[in-house]
Design an enzyme around this catalytic site. Structure first.
Site, PDB file in Angstrom:
ATOM      1  N   GLU A  17       0.840  -1.205   0.000  1.00 21.52           N
ATOM      2  CA  GLU A  17       0.000   0.000   0.000  1.00 21.52           C
ATOM      3  C   GLU A  17       0.871   1.251   0.000  1.00 21.52           C
ATOM      4  OE1 GLU A  17      -3.189  -0.488  -1.151  1.00 21.52           O
ATOM      5  OE2 GLU A  17      -3.266  -1.925   0.494  1.00 21.52           O
ATOM      6  N   THR A  19       2.841   2.050  -2.194  1.00 20.02           N
ATOM      7  CA  THR A  19       4.140   1.707  -2.786  1.00 20.02           C
ATOM      8  C   THR A  19       4.206   2.107  -4.254  1.00 20.02           C
ATOM      9  OG1 THR A  19       3.203  -0.479  -3.158  1.00 20.02           O
ATOM     10  CG2 THR A  19       4.645  -0.227  -1.243  1.00 20.02           C
ATOM     11  N   ASP A  20       3.055   2.269  -4.906  1.00 19.81           N
ATOM     12  CA  ASP A  20       3.079   2.487  -6.370  1.00 19.81           C
ATOM     13  C   ASP A  20       3.823   3.760  -6.749  1.00 19.81           C
ATOM     14  OD1 ASP A  20       0.995   4.055  -5.325  1.00 19.81           O
ATOM     15  OD2 ASP A  20      -0.456   3.535  -6.890  1.00 19.81           O
ATOM     16  N   GLY A 104     -17.113   2.900  -5.378  1.00 15.98           N
ATOM     17  CA  GLY A 104     -16.605   3.735  -4.301  1.00 15.98           C
ATOM     18  C   GLY A 104     -16.268   3.016  -3.013  1.00 15.98           C
ATOM     19  N   SER A 105     -16.198   1.676  -3.033  1.00 16.11           N
ATOM     20  CA  SER A 105     -15.798   0.998  -1.788  1.00 16.11           C
ATOM     21  C   SER A 105     -14.364   0.473  -1.893  1.00 16.11           C
ATOM     22  CB  SER A 105     -16.778  -0.114  -1.431  1.00 16.11           C
ATOM     23  OG  SER A 105     -16.822  -1.079  -2.451  1.00 16.11           O
ATOM     24  N   GLY A 106     -13.624   0.985  -2.865  1.00 16.73           N
ATOM     25  CA  GLY A 106     -12.205   0.642  -2.940  1.00 16.73           C
ATOM     26  C   GLY A 106     -11.915  -0.573  -3.789  1.00 16.73           C
ATOM     27  N   SER A 108     -12.261  -0.550  -7.003  1.00 17.49           N
ATOM     28  CA  SER A 108     -11.887   0.009  -8.304  1.00 17.49           C
ATOM     29  C   SER A 108     -12.910  -0.214  -9.410  1.00 17.49           C
ATOM     30  CB  SER A 108     -10.520  -0.495  -8.762  1.00 17.49           C
ATOM     31  OG  SER A 108     -10.050   0.389  -9.740  1.00 17.49           O
ATOM     32  N   ASP A 162      -4.726  -0.127 -10.418  1.00 17.03           N
ATOM     33  CA  ASP A 162      -6.094  -0.554 -10.701  1.00 17.03           C
ATOM     34  C   ASP A 162      -6.225  -1.093 -12.125  1.00 17.03           C
ATOM     35  OD1 ASP A 162      -6.432   0.568  -8.248  1.00 17.03           O
ATOM     36  OD2 ASP A 162      -7.611   2.288  -8.945  1.00 17.03           O
TER      37      ASP A 162
END
Ligand code: ADP
Ligand code: MG
Length: 371
Positions: A17, A19-20, A104-106, A108, A162
């Site tokens: 997380e 890290t991108d 919208g809950s992550g 993607s 994503d």
């Protein structure tokens, strides 16, 4: 001209997380939930798009430019624009979109949408032109175009995670992404075969201040890298944590420590998956959560409670996934403990006065594909 259908999945990041943008590592999977685009090309100079998530249809001129179209259809218009901007043909036509990727809950939903739209438009042009025009896209290039649609047309900051996840996903596989050279390596991920399952626990807390917090974390990482004489944190990865002694600001130091240790955790987690060692993998997930909580400061009490309760209730490990400040906790759970763990997590959330989390099992599924 014939109708084409193209699907792309949502995704969840198992580990890695923030890290991108530090050119490090992440390890997502594609989800069984996906967005399906049905496209019938015609000779017009516009695409008329509709979605089962929205009322009415939206007309998108093929010559659309950033910010012309707003709202949900901006994601579609963004793909049209980004494709044409790099020289691809886009036909007019009618497009309808259906999806079971939660918005919208992550998970993607936006990349599922852009990658499915992109696939449908490319497939339509490839079948329309008798000969291959040399404009076939490779998946990394496709990911970059979908990313530009979000970054430059919609105006939403997003890394490549994503889009790469949606495009490269495979069943029983996690994707080891190296953001320095943008490579994607498949790693076996089939916990169910080992009597363990991946559980998604949605805290239902939505990140409202995430934009500013994200910019703040990015700036910290850049300052820490500069203090160590490097352009990015990835460049000091091999020097070990001793390199951090050059970072004098204590907050920047903790932020950088999260990134360096998280990168190592991604590699260790991938190694554990190769051995189907889910108990080691679980321990690494829990360590990742603690690092996000204590060093990167991106968790909130609701997700901390869920992650800690899940581990107490028998998960091999649990961590928040996604950018932070709410969203989803993932846990690796022995199959025979899923029910009791779910009850314990619901009970602890209720006792603390939080919204009831939604809990479901999931597994890795196929990536973007023509249907
Ligand atoms: P997520 O984490 O789900 O990607 P985003 O805010 O990045 O959240 O993207 C969500 C937005 O993407 C929605 O508000 C909507 O505008 C658009 N979107 C995603 N999926 C669909 C869909 N199936 N139909 C219409 N719009 C969609
Ligand atoms: Mg998104």
């Amino acid at each position: 001209m014939s109708t084409v259908r193209y699907a792309a999945p949502g995704r969840v990041n198992l580990i890695g997380e923030h890290t991108d943008y530090n050119l490090g590592f992440a390890l997502p999977i594609g989800l069984p939930q996906r967005t399906v685009v049905t496209f019938t090309p015609d000779d017009s100079d516009a695409i008329t798009a509709s979605s089962d998530r929205a009322d009415g249809s939206v007309r998108i001129g093929l010559d659309t430019a950033p910010r012309d179209v707003t709202g949900w259809a901006a994601y579609v218009a963004g793909v049209v624009w980004a494709l044409r901007d790099v020289g691809h043909q886009v036909p007019g036509g009618t497009m309808s979109i259906t999806s079971d990727v939660e918005v919208g809950s992550g998970l993607s939903s936006s990349a599922a949408l852009t990658c499915a739209v992109l696939g449908a438009l490319k497939t339509a042009t490839e079948t329309a032109t008798a000969t291959a025009t040399g404009s076939r896209l490779d998946r990394v290039e496709a990911a970059r175009i979908a990313q530009r649609a979000e970054n430059e047309y919609v105006g939403a900051p997003t890394g490549l995670l994503d889009q790469l996840s949606a495009l490269f996903a495979e069943p029983d596989t996690a994707l080891l992404i190296d953001f320095r050279d943008i490579t994607v390596r498949p790693v076996p991920f089939d916990p169910d075969a080992a009597g363990v399952t991946l559980v998604l626990i949605d805290s239902r807390v939505r990140h409202s201040h995430a934009g500013g917090e994200y910019a703040d974390r990015r700036a910290s990482c850049e300052r820490a890298a500069a203090a160590m004489g490097a352009a990015t944190l990835r460049d000091v990865q091999d020097r070990g944590l001793a390199a951090l002694s050059a970072v004098t600001d204590p907050v920047d130091l903790r932020r950088a420590r999260h990134v360096l240790t998280e990168n190592q955790r991604v590699l260790d987690f991938a190694a554990a998956l190769k051995d189907s060692d889910y108990s080691t993998a679980g321990g690494i997930m829990t360590a990742s959560h603690e690092s996000m909580r204590d060093d990167f400061n991106i968790t909130v009490p609701q997700v901390d409670l869920i992650a800690e309760t899940a581990v107490r209730a028998g998960a091999l490990g649990a961590r928040m996934t996604g950018g932070g400040f709410g969203g989803v906790v993932i846990a690796l759970v022995p199959l025979d403990r899923v029910e009791s763990l779910s009850a314990t997590v619901r009970g602890a959330s209720a006792d603390a006065g939080y919204d009831e989390p939604t809990i479901r099992r999931t597994h890795s599924a196929a990536g973007a594909t023509a249907l």
